[in-house]
Design an enzyme around this catalytic site. Structure first.
Site, mmCIF file in Angstrom:
data_model
loop_
_atom_site.group_PDB
_atom_site.id
_atom_site.type_symbol
_atom_site.label_atom_id
_atom_site.label_comp_id
_atom_site.label_asym_id
_atom_site.label_seq_id
_atom_site.Cartn_x
_atom_site.Cartn_y
_atom_site.Cartn_z
ATOM 1 C CG ASP A 8 -1.784 -1.180 1.142
ATOM 2 O OD1 ASP A 8 -1.670 -2.257 0.827
ATOM 3 O OD2 ASP A 8 -2.992 -1.046 1.996
ATOM 4 C CD GLU A 39 -6.628 0.309 1.387
ATOM 5 O OE1 GLU A 39 -7.637 -0.197 1.293
ATOM 6 O OE2 GLU A 39 -5.993 -0.093 2.420
ATOM 7 C CG ASN A 40 -4.097 3.093 2.360
ATOM 8 O OD1 ASN A 40 -3.447 2.198 2.333
ATOM 9 N ND2 ASN A 40 -5.259 3.372 3.079
ATOM 10 C CG ASN A 67 -10.227 -1.381 3.784
ATOM 11 O OD1 ASN A 67 -8.942 -1.775 3.154
ATOM 12 N ND2 ASN A 67 -10.430 -0.772 4.931
ATOM 13 C CG HIS A 68 -8.997 2.929 3.300
ATOM 14 N ND1 HIS A 68 -8.094 2.555 3.942
ATOM 15 C CD2 HIS A 68 -9.949 3.098 4.133
ATOM 16 C CE1 HIS A 68 -8.478 2.445 5.348
ATOM 17 N NE2 HIS A 68 -9.617 2.787 5.382
ATOM 18 C CG HIS A 154 -6.908 -4.894 0.550
ATOM 19 N ND1 HIS A 154 -5.622 -4.325 0.706
ATOM 20 C CD2 HIS A 154 -7.758 -4.268 1.662
ATOM 21 C CE1 HIS A 154 -5.833 -3.060 1.244
ATOM 22 N NE2 HIS A 154 -6.774 -2.843 1.775
ATOM 23 C CG HIS A 179 -6.083 -4.177 5.206
ATOM 24 N ND1 HIS A 179 -6.711 -2.995 4.844
ATOM 25 C CD2 HIS A 179 -6.378 -4.681 6.280
ATOM 26 C CE1 HIS A 179 -7.400 -2.543 6.252
ATOM 27 N NE2 HIS A 179 -7.298 -3.686 6.882
ATOM 28 C CG HIS A 181 -0.687 -0.245 5.844
ATOM 29 N ND1 HIS A 181 -0.804 1.303 5.582
ATOM 30 C CD2 HIS A 181 -1.516 -0.418 4.997
ATOM 31 C CE1 HIS A 181 -1.667 1.807 4.892
ATOM 32 N NE2 HIS A 181 -2.413 0.545 4.484
HETATM 33 FE FE FE2 Z 1 -4.122 0.342 3.163
HETATM 34 FE FE FE2 Z 2 -7.202 -1.540 3.314
#
Ligand code: FE2
Ligand code: FE2
Length: 262
Positions: A8, A39-40, A67-68, A154, A179, A181
């Site tokens: 990520d 996603e981030n 999810n983000h 993820h 996910h 990290h």
């Molecule tokens: Fe993430």
């Molecule tokens: Fe995530």
């Protein structure tokens, strides 16, 4: 063929760190394709066109998410269309914008099937069973000749990720977790030739909790009051990734490539 998968990418410091590491790494390791979880990528939450384009200049080819991914307006546009470089988890309901997989044509290296899945354990997301979702995709493409099939799983629970690795062993080239990290030390090739790692990790601030200011997370965990997240944008950064060496659709090796950038 070598495929690099980057964990990520978190916020501006994450993008800058990709810029410092990837151009040389891509050349030196003779990498055919670079994938990253995005996603981030836009200020810690979600995705924008500009932030994806910034790291594409540094050498990332295609993006998975999690999810983000839908945290910002306009994400649907980035997920739609054949030329979209971003996919979202395949086990979201079919009326959710975007695609959960992508076929990438690498020319002489062949075609790669990239699949994104979201775990269910410790998540509160409206997703279907990721095991059945990946079965369906693989079934739909049965008989197709892919040089590699790469799955970004993820997930929050390490057990769910490890189980997915075993479930897909011999059916895909690699299962890479994202996910959490936090990079895990379990990269290996499963008995039937699938490269696996529970979590690739992240690219972002080292002096942080998963990219976020440490005091904010400590306060959040100690106190009942809600906290506004701020991402650390200065100081040393981590670059976490795995390099998968592919031969005949199987992983010959999967090795961690982790760097600290001062
Ligand atoms: Fe993430
Ligand atoms: Fe995530």
């Amino acid at each position: 063929m070598k495929i690099l998968f980057i964990g990520d990418i978190v916020s501006k410091l994450g993008r800058q760190t990709v810029g410092k590491v990837l151009p040389d790494l891509r050349k030196d390791a003779n990498i055919s394709m670079v994938l990253a979880n995005a996603e981030n990528i836009a200020h810690g939450k979600g995705v924008t066109k500009a932030t994806l384009e910034e790291v594409q200049v540094y050498g990332v080819d295609y993006f998975t998410s999690g999810n983000h991914v839908f945290w910002r307006k306009g994400t649907s546009d980035l997920l739609e269309g054949n030329d979209a470089s971003l996919i979202r988890p395949a086990n979201y309901p079919s009326d959710i914008p975007g695609q959960g997989f992508k076929i990438i044509d690498l020319g002489k290296d062949g075609k790669v099937l990239l699949i994104n899945l979201l775990g269910r354990t410790f998540f509160n997301e409206p997703v279907f069973c990721p095991f059945r979702a990946v079965d369906k995709i693989l079934e739909d493409f049965e008989g197709e000749d892919f040089a590699a099939i790469v799955v970004d799983f993820h997930a929050e629970a390490t057990s769910e990720a490890v189980a997915m690795g075993w479930y897909l062993d011999g059916r895909v080239t690699a299962v890479v977790g994202t996910h959490r990290h936090v990079p895990t030390a379990d990269a290996w090739v499963l008995p039937q030739g699938t490269g696996f790692v529970t979590d690739a990790g992240m690219v972002g601030a080292r002096h942080s909790v998963l990219g976020v200011e440490t005091q904010i997370i400590i306060d959040k965990l100690k106190n009942p009051q809600p906290q506004k997240f701020e991402w650390v944008e200065e100081g040393p950064a981590v670059f976490n990734s795995v390099l998968i060496d592919v031969e005949d659709g199987k992983a010959k090796s999967i090795e961690r490539i982790d760097k600290i950038v001062k």
